[in-house]
Design a protein around this motif. Structure first.
Motif, PDB file in Angstrom:
ATOM      1  N   LYS A 333      36.785 -17.663  -9.155  1.00  0.00           N
ATOM      2  CA  LYS A 333      37.801 -16.629  -9.312  1.00  0.00           C
ATOM      3  C   LYS A 333      37.311 -15.490 -10.206  1.00  0.00           C
ATOM      4  O   LYS A 333      37.485 -14.314  -9.875  1.00  0.00           O
ATOM      5  N   ARG A 334      36.706 -15.810 -11.340  1.00  0.00           N
ATOM      6  CA  ARG A 334      36.236 -14.751 -12.238  1.00  0.00           C
ATOM      7  C   ARG A 334      35.167 -13.897 -11.579  1.00  0.00           C
ATOM      8  O   ARG A 334      35.139 -12.675 -11.753  1.00  0.00           O
ATOM      9  N   TRP A 338      35.326  -9.765 -11.158  1.00  0.00           N
ATOM     10  CA  TRP A 338      34.355  -8.835 -11.733  1.00  0.00           C
ATOM     11  C   TRP A 338      33.557  -8.104 -10.662  1.00  0.00           C
ATOM     12  O   TRP A 338      33.260  -6.907 -10.801  1.00  0.00           O
TER      13      TRP A 338
END
Length: 496
Positions: A333-334, A338
Motif C-alpha cells: 500500500k505505501r 508514493w
C-alpha cells in the motif's frame, strides 16, 4: 493458493475503507462487490472530456466531410472498443491488475515488454492532459497555468492515494451530473439552436479521401485500445461470478458511447465552425444556448480529466510495483501511494513549466507507445480466450519459479513478429514506413500488428508451448472455465 504476502490484508470491505489497502495483490473473493453495470460510469467518464472532442477534429482538418468523419469515427470506436472491453473480463476472473496477468503470456520477466511501454504511455497522457487543461482554462478565463496545473494534479494525486473505490465513486457522481447537461447540449445541436462562436465560420469544401478516412478510423480505434493495459485494474474487485458477456457489454457501453458521442460533437464543431480548440469551442458553443451554459460544460469536462489523471497515476503505480516485484521488492500500500504521487509530480514538472512546447513531443511519444502496445493486446487476448480459455494458476503468475517461466519464447516471438510486420505500414511522427508511403500515407499498421501477433501466438507449435525455465506445477490453485478455486493439475493446453 496465493501465499499470505500475496493477498491483501483487510478487516473491512472495499466500500467502507477510506484508502484502498491493495496494490498488485490478488483480491480475495470475500472483498469482491458490485455487478457488471456498476462499473459503467467509470468507463463512461474515462472518455467523457474535451480531449475526446478533439478526436473529432481529425477528419475535417484533413478535408473529410462531417458525414464521412462520423462514419470513420464510429467504425473506429466500434473496432477499438472491442479489444479493450474484452480485457475487462480478466479482472473479476483473475483478481489481478491487467499488466501482471501478462506474465502468463510473456513470462515473469518477459512481461516487462509491455510494462515499461504502458508506464511511458500513461505518463505521456498525464503531460498532455495537464497542458491541455491549463492552456484551455487560461484561454477561457485567464487563469494562471501554474495554479490550474497544481490544483488539478493535487486533486488527481488525492484520488490516486484513495485508490480504486474513490475513483469509481467520483466517476459515478460526475456521470450523473454531466450526462443531462450533454444530453441537453446535443439536443440543442440537433434542433439547430447552437450557433457559431464569434469570429468562426464553416471550414472550406470537404468530401472524401481514403487517407483522411483511415486516419480518423485509426485515431478513434487507438483511443480505446490505449486503455487495454489498465482495464482489469478497475474490474478486479467485481465478484468472480460476474458474467463475462454482461461485463463486456457494460464496459463497451461506457467507453464506446461516451467516446463516440463527444467525438461526434467535435466533428460537428470542426466542420460547421472550423473549431480547433476543444475546450474553448465547447464553451463558446454552449454559451450560444444560454449565457454560462458553455462554462458549465467546460468545467464538467475538466473535472472528468482530473479523474482520468488520478486513474493514470493509480495504474502507473501498479505497473511500477509490478516491475519492482520482478526483483523481489514488494511495495504494498505505501509503495502504491508514493509511486502514484511521484508520477503526478513528474508529469506536472514537465507539463506546467513547458506548456504547449512539450505537447508535440508528448503526442509523438504517445503515438509510438500505442503503436507498441497493439501486439501486446493481441497476444494477451488470444491467450486468454483461444489458447488457455481462461484457465490460469494465480499462484504461478505471482511466483517467478512458477509454471509460466521467466521468459516465454512463444509470447515474445509473437509480440516481435507483430511489431516487425507493423513497421513497414506505420505512419508515426518521425517515421513513415515504405508500404505506408506507397498507399498515400494510409496507416493500417495496427490492423497488421493485431493479426500477425495473434496468429503467431495461436499457431505456435504445441511441442514448444511449455517454457523450459519452469516446470508445470501440479495441483496449483487456478482460475478456470469452471470458476476460480478449482484444482487443475491436468497436463492440458490450459496448464501451459
Amino acid at each position: 493458493m496465493p501465499t499470505d504476502n500475496q493477498i491483501i490484508d483487510m478487516n473491512r470491505g472495499p466500500r467502507s475503507e477510506l484508502v484502498e489497502s491493495a496494490s498488485i495483490e490478488w483480491i480475495p473473493l470475500d472483498l469482491r462487490k458490485g455487478n457488471a453495470w456498476s462499473i459503467t460510469p467509470f468507463f463512461f467518464v474515462a472518455n467523457w472530456s474535451f480531449f475526446t472532442i478533439a478526436l473529432g477534429f481529425t477528419g475535417p482538418s484533413l478535408g473529410l466531410s462531417l458525414g464521412w468523419t462520423l462514419v470513420a469515427g464510429v467504425a473506429g470506436m466500434v473496432f477499438g472498443t472491442f479489444f479493450m472491453a474484452f480485457h475487462a473480463t480478466q479482472g473479476p476472473h483473475m483478481g489481478l491488475p491487467q499488466i501482471i496477468q501478462s506474465r502468463a503470456q510473456f513470462g515473469f520477466y518477459g512481461a516487462s515488454t509491455a510494462l515499461f511501454m504502458a508506464v511511458a504511455c500513461y505518463m505521456g497522457f498525464g503531460v498532455v492532459y495537464t497542458v491541455l487543461t491549463t492552456g484551455g482554462l487560461h484561454s477561457l478565463f485567464g487563469w494562471s497555468p501554474l495554479l490550474v496545473g497544481v490544483v488539478i494534479n493535487v486533486g488527481a494525486a488525492a484520488l490516486a492515494v484513495l485508490g480504486h473505490h474513490a475513483l469509481h465513486q467520483l466517476s459515478r457522481i460526475i456521470f450523473y451530473i454531466s450526462l443531462p447537461l450533454f444530453v441537453a447540449f446535443s439536443a440543442m445541436i440537433v434542433l439547430g439552436h447552437v450557433t457559431a462562436p464569434h469570429g468562426s465560420g464553416p471550414v472550406g469544401s470537404t468530401g472524401f479521401t481514403a487517407s483522411a478516412f483511415v486516419t480518423q478510423f485509426a485515431v478513434a480505434a487507438a483511443y480505446n485500445i490505449a486503455l487495454a493495459p489498465i482495464v482489469s485494474d478497475y474490474t478486479r474487485y467485481l465478484p468472480e461470478t460476474t458474467r463475462p458477456g454482461l461485463l463486456v457489454a457494460a464496459v463497451y457501453t461506457g467507453t464506446g458511447l461516451s467516446a463516440t458521442w463527444l467525438m461526434a460533437i467535435g466533428a460537428w464543431l470542426a466542420s460547421k465552425f472550423g473549431a480547433d480548440d476543444a475546450l474553448t469551442s465547447l464553451a463558446h458553443a454552449g454559451d450560444s444556448v444560454f449565457s454560462g451554459f458553455g462554462v458549465i460544460l467546460a468545467l464538467v469536462s475538466v473535472a472528468t480529466l482530473v479523474v482520468c489523471l488520478g486513474s493514470f497515476s493509480y495504474s502507473v503505480a501498479l505497473q511500477v510495483l509490478t516491475a519492482a516485484d520482478m526483483f523481489g521488492v514488494r511495495g504494498g500500500k505505501r509503495g502504491r501511494l508514493w509511486i502514484g504521487l511521484a508520477a503526478v509530480a513528474i508529469w506536472s514538472a514537465i507539463a506546467i513549466p513547458f506548456g504547449d512546447n512539450v505537447v508535440g513531443v508528448a503526442g509523438g511519444a504517445l503515438s509510438s507507445m500505442l503503436f507498441l502496445l497493439v501486439p501486446w493486446t493481441a497476444v494477451n487476448l488470444t491467450d486468454y480466450f483461444l489458447v488457455r480459455k481462461g484457465s490460469y494458476s494465480i499462484a504461478d503468475i505471482l511466483d517467478k519459479n512458477g509454471r509460466y517461466g521467466l521468459w516465454s519464447v512463444r509470447g515474445l516471438v509473437a509480440y516481435g513478429a507483430g511489431f516487425a510486420f507493423m513497421v513497414p505500414f506505420a505512419v508515426l511522427p518521425y517515421f513513415h514506413g515504405p508500404i505506408a508511403n506507397l498507399i498515400n500515407g494510409i496507416d493500417v499498421s495496427f490492423l497488421v500488428g493485431l493479426v500477425v501477433a495473434a496468429a503467431t501466438y495461436y499457431l505456435w507449435p504445441a511441442r514448444q508451448q511449455q517454457p523450459r525455465s519452469a516446470p508445470v506445477v501440479p495441483a496449483a490453485t487456478t482460475v478456470s472455465a469452471n470458476g476460480p478455486g478449482h484444482h487443475d493439475d491436468r497436463p492440458t493446453r490450459a496448464a501451459v
